[in-house]
Design an enzyme around this catalytic site. Structure first.
Site, PDB file in Angstrom:
ATOM      1  N   HIS A  44       0.811  -1.226   0.000  1.00  0.00           N
ATOM      2  CA  HIS A  44       0.000   0.000   0.000  1.00  0.00           C
ATOM      3  C   HIS A  44       0.843   1.273   0.000  1.00  0.00           C
ATOM      4  CE1 HIS A  44      -3.710   2.071   0.105  1.00  0.00           C
ATOM      5  NE2 HIS A  44      -4.382   1.247   0.863  1.00  0.00           N
ATOM      6  N   ASP A 261     -11.672  -4.854 -17.744  1.00  0.00           N
ATOM      7  CA  ASP A 261     -11.976  -5.835 -18.788  1.00  0.00           C
ATOM      8  C   ASP A 261     -10.676  -6.281 -19.453  1.00  0.00           C
ATOM      9  OD1 ASP A 261     -12.881  -7.353 -20.883  1.00  0.00           O
ATOM     10  OD2 ASP A 261     -14.241  -5.840 -21.686  1.00  0.00           O
TER      11      ASP A 261
END
Length: 329
Positions: A44, A261
């Site tokens: 992170h 996608d």
């Protein structure tokens, strides 16, 4: 919680640290049905959720033939540097040092937690909205749900009524006036201001009370507040956020995980796999019946989880109006 989590993303020995550890772990699991699961774990310190989605979208574009991502990554971490000299000009409840004086501030054993994911369909969200007074004004679905979850969670922990509890909601700095972060900036660009109240006030008051606290913290966000956070990091040596009695939650409904996608269409689910001990996420989800809604993963000690589920059910069925109690800390 995502089932078979450990099988879908191997925990490489020695990879859990901040220094001298992989920045990203990725595992792709092919399913017999022809689909696949793309699992990822991020260090992170490198980026936040929007930055991570930018990286995943870059992978998806290159998987489909692009040689260069349509949105180029930008480092420029100096844009969020502290001032010189640094100065703390705002109150930051999210970084206050707190001691669990009465032993009721939601202490948790990481090795003994129950993990659950709670789905809220549009009907349940509408039922919660119907309990709110018109004087409260417009409320986002996120505000309604997290106020509801925070209140039920605090009741489940049976916190001493005089203890101060808090909730920290992550606010994205991108697009905020005064920062002008360029498109493509993928570093951490968020703050998590805390709303605070006494546990007794939160638990005895109707849902409206918690929502007003959330709205107040959000309204206080400004360029000065965010610069004050950067300065606090320098002055106090990058402290961790307050742990005792704090519940941190991130709204990922607009992060874009569900829009990625790779060439096979959008995912059935895109988002966090599970909650942490005092950190949850709110994400869009379609359940097995095809119903749209939001899902929030939560982990709690088993007895607390049982009481939490009971309180969730009780609140959604309760229709009687509750008198609002007002008080100052």
């Amino acid at each position: 919680m995502c089932p078979c989590y450990e099988e879908l993303l191997y925990d490489v020995p020695g990879s859990g640290g901040i220094l001298r550890s992989p920045l990203i772990l990725i595992q792709v699991t092919r399913l017999m049905c022809g689909g696949f699961i793309f699992a990822l774990r991020l260090n992170h310190t490198m980026s936040d959720a929007p930055g991570l989605v930018q990286f995943i979208n870059a992978i998806s574009e290159m998987a489909q033939g692009l040689s260069v991502p349509s949105l180029l990554p930008i480092w420029q971490r100096e844009l969020l540097n502290a001032r010189n000299p640094p100065r703390i000009t705002r109150i930051h409840h999210e970084y206050e040092e707190v001691t669990n004086t009465k032993g009721t501030l939601m202490a948790m054993d990481e090795n003994n937690l129950a993990h659950r994911s709670f789905f809220f369909d549009l009907k349940e969200i509408r039922a919660l909205r119907n309990r709110l007074p018109a004087s409260l004004g417009a409320c986002s679905t996120f505000e309604v749900l997290i106020a509801y979850v925070w209140r039920c969670r605090t009741i489940a922990f049976a916190v001493d009524p005089d203890e101060v509890v808090r909730i920290s909601c992550i606010i994205n700095m991108r697009g905020k006036r005064g920062f002008d972060l360029p498109p493509g900036y993928y570093g951490n660009a968020f703050v998590y201001p805390a709303s605070i109240t006494k546990a007794g006030m939160l638990c005895k008051n109707p849902l409206e009370y918690a929502i007003r606290l959330l709205k107040k913290a959000k309204a206080e966000m400004s360029q000065e507040y965010m610069k004050s956070v950067a300065d606090l990091m320098v002055i106090k040596g990058r402290p961790s956020f307050t742990l005792p009695g704090n519940y941190l939650i991130s709204d990922l409904t607009h992060a874009g995980f569900g829009e990625v996608d790779f060439g096979w269409g959008k995912p059935v689910y895109g988002g966090a796999a599970r909650a942490l001990s005092n950190v949850s996420f709110c994400m869009r989800f379609r359940n097995s019946k095809g119903e749209e809604g939001n899902v929030i993963p939560i982990c709690l000690p088993p007895p607390v989880m049982e009481r939490f589920e009971q309180e969730l059910k009780r609140m959604t069925k309760e229709a009687e109006p509750v008198r609002l109690i007002t008080s100052k800390l």
